[in-house]
Design a protein around this motif. Structure first.
Motif, PDB file in Angstrom:
ATOM      1  N   GLN A 166       0.830  -1.203   0.000  1.00  0.00           N
ATOM      2  CA  GLN A 166       0.000   0.000   0.000  1.00  0.00           C
ATOM      3  C   GLN A 166       0.866   1.255   0.000  1.00  0.00           C
ATOM      4  OE1 GLN A 166      -2.206  -1.124   3.496  1.00  0.00           O
ATOM      5  NE2 GLN A 166      -4.019  -1.728   2.319  1.00  0.00           N
ATOM      6  N   ALA A 167       1.967   1.222   0.741  1.00  0.00           N
ATOM      7  CA  ALA A 167       2.876   2.368   0.759  1.00  0.00           C
ATOM      8  C   ALA A 167       3.515   2.561  -0.612  1.00  0.00           C
ATOM      9  CB  ALA A 167       3.945   2.182   1.828  1.00  0.00           C
ATOM     10  N   ASP A 168       3.894   1.455  -1.276  1.00  0.00           N
ATOM     11  CA  ASP A 168       4.476   1.541  -2.618  1.00  0.00           C
ATOM     12  C   ASP A 168       3.501   2.175  -3.603  1.00  0.00           C
ATOM     13  OD1 ASP A 168       6.824   0.407  -1.761  1.00  0.00           O
ATOM     14  OD2 ASP A 168       6.305  -1.618  -2.401  1.00  0.00           O
ATOM     15  N   ASP A 204      -0.664   4.757  -0.941  1.00  0.00           N
ATOM     16  CA  ASP A 204      -1.824   4.744  -0.037  1.00  0.00           C
ATOM     17  C   ASP A 204      -1.301   4.625   1.400  1.00  0.00           C
ATOM     18  OD1 ASP A 204      -4.236   4.533   1.217  1.00  0.00           O
ATOM     19  OD2 ASP A 204      -4.893   2.701   0.201  1.00  0.00           O
ATOM     20  N   TYR A 205      -0.770   5.727   1.909  1.00  0.00           N
ATOM     21  CA  TYR A 205      -0.090   5.691   3.199  1.00  0.00           C
ATOM     22  C   TYR A 205      -1.045   5.507   4.374  1.00  0.00           C
ATOM     23  CZ  TYR A 205       3.848   7.303   0.425  1.00  0.00           C
ATOM     24  OH  TYR A 205       4.827   7.399  -0.530  1.00  0.00           O
ATOM     25  N   ARG A 206      -2.265   6.015   4.270  1.00  0.00           N
ATOM     26  CA  ARG A 206      -3.216   5.848   5.373  1.00  0.00           C
ATOM     27  C   ARG A 206      -3.574   4.375   5.566  1.00  0.00           C
ATOM     28  NH1 ARG A 206      -4.569  10.627   7.251  1.00  0.00           N
ATOM     29  NH2 ARG A 206      -4.491  12.461   5.874  1.00  0.00           N
ATOM     30  N   SER A 207      -3.815   3.680   4.473  1.00  0.00           N
ATOM     31  CA  SER A 207      -4.108   2.250   4.574  1.00  0.00           C
ATOM     32  C   SER A 207      -2.884   1.491   5.084  1.00  0.00           C
ATOM     33  CB  SER A 207      -4.552   1.700   3.216  1.00  0.00           C
ATOM     34  OG  SER A 207      -5.770   2.290   2.804  1.00  0.00           O
ATOM     35  N   ALA A 208      -1.709   1.921   4.642  1.00  0.00           N
ATOM     36  CA  ALA A 208      -0.476   1.271   5.094  1.00  0.00           C
ATOM     37  C   ALA A 208      -0.315   1.411   6.606  1.00  0.00           C
ATOM     38  CB  ALA A 208       0.728   1.876   4.377  1.00  0.00           C
ATOM     39  N   VAL A 209      -0.609   2.608   7.120  1.00  0.00           N
ATOM     40  CA  VAL A 209      -0.501   2.826   8.568  1.00  0.00           C
ATOM     41  C   VAL A 209      -1.455   1.904   9.325  1.00  0.00           C
ATOM     42  CG1 VAL A 209      -1.012   4.467  10.424  1.00  0.00           C
ATOM     43  CG2 VAL A 209       0.369   5.182   8.461  1.00  0.00           C
TER      44      VAL A 209
END
Length: 275
Positions: A58-60, A63-68
């Motif tokens: 997700q970070a790649d 989508d940083y919020r989902s990654a967190v």
């Protein structure tokens, strides 16, 4: 750790109630002999690892919020099974994601947790990285004094354990801090030292970055000849490591210098290289 506290309190209660100490010890030993449910531990680890990989994907994708969210769930599971090394790494990921989102307060909280675990486990490499990250997060918020202290702490730890990569990174960040305050002479001193340590550490990509920063400082200072040398070195290292960002930084720096010199032949050459 929590289990040990419970066992200790249990023995104390039995002593206070007048139960024989030998019986209390036998009861404690029996609890300690209870087998660990390895299957349950392995299942939690598998789920945590899957969540970690999901967060990475997700970070790649940006989508940083989902990654967190995925990494936060992974951290909870790693905590339950006592995998502090994975917790340490995952908190670093969470801090980076929050920084990408511009939430520097949450990013600092995550990095502080990473730092606390690294201290407990005497992981000096992570401590050095975490202190440098904290310095950068504080710099983003304009906290110059606090940022300086964080970078200096990273440098002190790196020097104490002779971690050349950590020394180079910390010196380079101190150079960035000096540059941000228009103290170009100090920035140059830091960058030159940082470059030497990054070479000793074998970090060519880091050396390219530091050389570009050195070129920026020389150019801002008005020392155009040295700026050209620094940018060309950065461009060479960038090509050696296929680092496109470093190459573009170096080329743009060279275009700026040659434009200031009205050397249009070189400007056209580097514009073509950039294209």
């Amino acid at each position: 750790m929590h289990g040990t506290v419970r066992f200790g309190c249990g023995v104390m209660l039995m002593v206070l109630m007048g139960m024989p100490s030998a019986y209390a010890q036998d009861s404690l030993d029996e609890q300690l002999r209870q087998p660990v449910n390895r299957e349950a531990v392995n299942q939690k680890r598998d789920v945590a690892d899957q969540l970690l990989r999901l967060g990475n994907r997700q970070a790649d994708q940006g989508d940083y919020r989902s990654a967190v969210r995925a990494w936060s769930q992974a951290v909870e599971l790693y905590y339950e099974i006592g995998d502090v090394a994975s917790m340490e790494r995952t908190y670093g990921n969470i801090g980076s994601a929050y920084a990408q989102l511009g939430d520097y307060t949450s990013a600092e909280t995550a990095v502080r947790r990473q730092l606390a675990i690294a201290r407990d486990n005497q992981n000096f490499s992570t401590q050095i990285f975490a202190w440098n990250t904290l310095g950068t997060l504080r710099l983003q918020r304009g906290a110059i004094t606090s940022s300086t202290l964080a970078y200096e702490e990273a440098l002190n730890i790196a020097t104490s354990v002779q971690n050349f990569e950590g020394i180079g990174l910390s010196l380079s960040n101190l150079g960035l801090l000096a540059f941000a305050q228009s103290d170009y002479d100090t920035a140059i001193e830091y960058y030159e030292l940082a470059g030497n340590y990054r070479i000793r550490a074998g970090n060519i990509a880091g050396r390219a970055n530091t050389s570009n920063n050195l070129g920026d400082a020389y150019f801002a200072q008005g020392t155009q000849g040295k700026a050209i040398g620094a940018y060309r070195l950065a461009l060479s290292y960038g090509r050696d490591t296929d680092n496109i960002r470093a190459q573009l930084h170096a080329i743009d720096g060279l275009i700026d210098v040659y434009s200031a010199r009205s050397d249009w032949t070189q400007v056209r050459y580097y514009l073509d290289s950039r294209i």
